[in-house]
Motif scaffolding. Structure first.
Motif, short mmCIF file in Angstrom:
data_model
loop_
_atom_site.label_atom_id
_atom_site.label_comp_id
_atom_site.label_asym_id
_atom_site.label_seq_id
_atom_site.Cartn_x
_atom_site.Cartn_y
_atom_site.Cartn_z
N UNK A 27 0.83 -1.20 0.00
CA UNK A 27 0.00 0.00 0.00
C UNK A 27 0.87 1.25 0.00
N UNK A 28 1.96 1.22 0.79
CA UNK A 28 2.87 2.37 0.81
C UNK A 28 3.55 2.55 -0.53
N UNK A 29 3.91 1.43 -1.15
CA UNK A 29 4.55 1.50 -2.46
C UNK A 29 3.62 2.14 -3.48
N UNK A 30 2.30 1.79 -3.41
CA UNK A 30 1.36 2.38 -4.34
C UNK A 30 1.21 3.88 -4.11
N UNK A 31 1.29 4.28 -2.82
CA UNK A 31 1.16 5.69 -2.52
C UNK A 31 2.35 6.48 -3.06
N UNK A 32 3.53 5.87 -2.99
CA UNK A 32 4.74 6.57 -3.41
C UNK A 32 4.90 6.58 -4.92
N UNK A 33 4.48 5.52 -5.58
CA UNK A 33 4.64 5.43 -7.02
C UNK A 33 3.30 5.55 -7.72
N UNK A 34 3.32 5.57 -9.05
CA UNK A 34 2.07 5.73 -9.79
C UNK A 34 1.16 4.51 -9.65
N UNK A 35 1.73 3.32 -9.55
CA UNK A 35 0.93 2.12 -9.48
C UNK A 35 0.33 1.77 -10.84
N UNK A 116 -5.09 -8.37 -1.81
CA UNK A 116 -4.98 -7.09 -2.50
C UNK A 116 -5.89 -6.05 -1.85
N UNK A 117 -7.13 -6.44 -1.58
CA UNK A 117 -8.07 -5.51 -0.95
C UNK A 117 -7.60 -5.13 0.44
N UNK A 118 -7.15 -6.12 1.21
CA UNK A 118 -6.78 -5.88 2.60
C UNK A 118 -5.48 -5.08 2.73
N UNK A 119 -4.74 -4.97 1.65
CA UNK A 119 -3.54 -4.13 1.63
C UNK A 119 -3.88 -2.70 1.21
N UNK A 120 -5.15 -2.43 0.98
CA UNK A 120 -5.56 -1.07 0.62
C UNK A 120 -5.77 -0.87 -0.86
N UNK A 121 -5.98 -1.94 -1.62
CA UNK A 121 -6.19 -1.82 -3.06
C UNK A 121 -7.55 -1.22 -3.40
N UNK A 254 -7.37 6.30 -4.82
CA UNK A 254 -6.97 7.14 -3.71
C UNK A 254 -6.38 8.46 -4.13
N UNK A 255 -6.62 8.86 -5.37
CA UNK A 255 -6.07 10.11 -5.90
C UNK A 255 -7.01 11.28 -5.64
N UNK A 256 -8.31 11.01 -5.67
CA UNK A 256 -9.30 12.08 -5.53
C UNK A 256 -10.35 11.68 -4.51
N UNK A 257 -10.96 12.67 -3.89
CA UNK A 257 -12.06 12.41 -2.99
C UNK A 257 -11.65 12.43 -1.53
#
Length: 261
Positions: A27-35, A116-121, A254-257
Motif C-alpha cells: 500500500x505504501x509503495x502504491x502511494x509513493x509510485x504511480x501504481x 490485494x483488498x486488505x492491503x488497501x487496493x 486514492x487520488x481524488x475524494x
C-alpha cells in the motif's frame, strides 16, 4: 584505527537505512509510485460488446492520471503477484449464475484478490461485474450487490444524483437522462449510499422506488466503486459516462475524494 571503525559503523548504518527503506508495504509503495491499473476483461458469461471500448477508455483515463496500465483477458493473471497493482478494473467480467464451474476467481486467486483488498487496493467495477461469481459470497459483498435482472432493451431513463460530493458525480446535474441497459439488483448492502439512482417509471417500470445504479464504499481496507452504467458501446464516448467513471477510478486509486491516500 578509530577513523576506520567509524567508517565501518557509518557504512553499516547506511546499509540498515537502505534496507528498511525498501521494506515499504504494498500500500505504501502504491502511494509513493504511480501504481498500475489492471484492466480485466475476461468473461465466461454474457460477453458485452462494450468491453473493448470501455477498456480503452479506462486505460486512457489511467494514463492521463499518471498511472501505468495493464490489460488482460487471462484469469491466470491472478496467479501472479498483484503487489504493484493500485486498482483492479473489472470490465463486465461475467460468469454464469447457475454454473459454478464458469467461475475463474477460485482457489489461490481468491486469496490473492482478498489480500490485494486488505492491503488497501482499489476496485473499479463496471456494469456486468455485478453479474459474476455467484458462488463466492465475498465477491458479492465486495461489489455491494448482485445482478438480478434487467428490463428489455436499452431505454432512456432518468437518473438522480446524490446531494453528497464525490468525484464520480461532482459536476453532474441533480437529474438527467441516459440511455443504457438498466440493472435491477439483489442482495444490496443495506449500508450502501447510492451516488446515482434510476427512476423506474421513467422507463415504464412499476414504481418500486429508486433503483441504485452507482456507489462507492470502503471494504476490508480497500475501496470499491461500482457503476451499472456502460452497457452500450457508444456509452464510452459519452462525456457524462466518461467523467463519471473517471471520478470513480481516481477515487478507487486514492487520488481524488475524501480520505484520499
Amino acid at each position: 584505527m578509530r577513523i576506520a571503525v567509524r567508517a565501518r559503523l557509518l557504512a553499516l548504518i547506511l546499509i540498515a537505512l537502505t534496507t528498511f527503506a525498501g521494506l515499504a508495504s504494498p500500500a505504501e509503495a502504491r502511494r509513493k509510485g504511480p501504481g498500475t491499473v489492471l484492466i480485466v476483461t475476461h468473461t465466461t458469461g454474457f460477453r458485452h460488446a462494450s468491453i473493448e471500448p470501455a477498456a480503452a477508455a479506462i486505460a486512457a483515463m489511467a494514463k492521463e492520471a499518471g498511472m501505468l496500465v495493464e490489460t488482460t483477458d487471462a484469469p491466470e493473471r491472478f496467479d501472479r503477484p498483484l503487489d504493484n497493482v493500485r486498482v483492479i478494473a473489472l470490465v463486465s467480467t461475467t460468469t454464469r449464475r447457475n454454473q459454478p464451474e464458469t467461475e475463474w476467481l477460485t482457489g489461490a486467486r481468491r486469496t490473492a484478490f482478498q489480500s490485494f483488498m486488505r492491503r488497501g487496493g482499489g476496485v473499479l467495477a463496471i456494469h456486468g461485474a455485478a453479474d459474476s461469481h455467484y458462488g463466492w459470497d465475498w465477491y458479492g459483498r465486495m461489489i455491494g450487490a448482485r445482478f438480478a435482472r434487467h428490463p428489455k432493451g436499452t431505454p432512456t431513463g432518468t437518473l438522480r444524483r446524490s446531494p453528497t460530493s464525490h468525484p464520480a458525480i461532482d459536476g453532474l446535474p441533480t437529474e438527467f437522462t441516459l440511455t443504457d441497459e438498466w440493472y435491477w439488483l439483489a442482495d444490496v448492502d443495506p449500508t450502501l449510499k447510492p451516488l446515482l439512482t434510476l427512476s423506474p417509471t421513467s422507463i415504464g417500470e412499476p414504481d418500486t422506488g429508486l433503483q441504485p445504479i452507482a456507489w462507492a464504499h470502503a471494504f476490508e481496507g480497500g475501496r470499491v466503486f461500482y457503476t451499472a452504467l456502460g452497457h452500450p458501446p457508444e456509452a464510452w464516448q459519452d462525456p457524462v459516462v466518461l467523467n463519471h467513471v473517471r471520478g470513480g477510478l481516481l477515487w478507487a486509486a486514492g487520488i481524488a475524494g475524501k480520505g484520499r491516500r
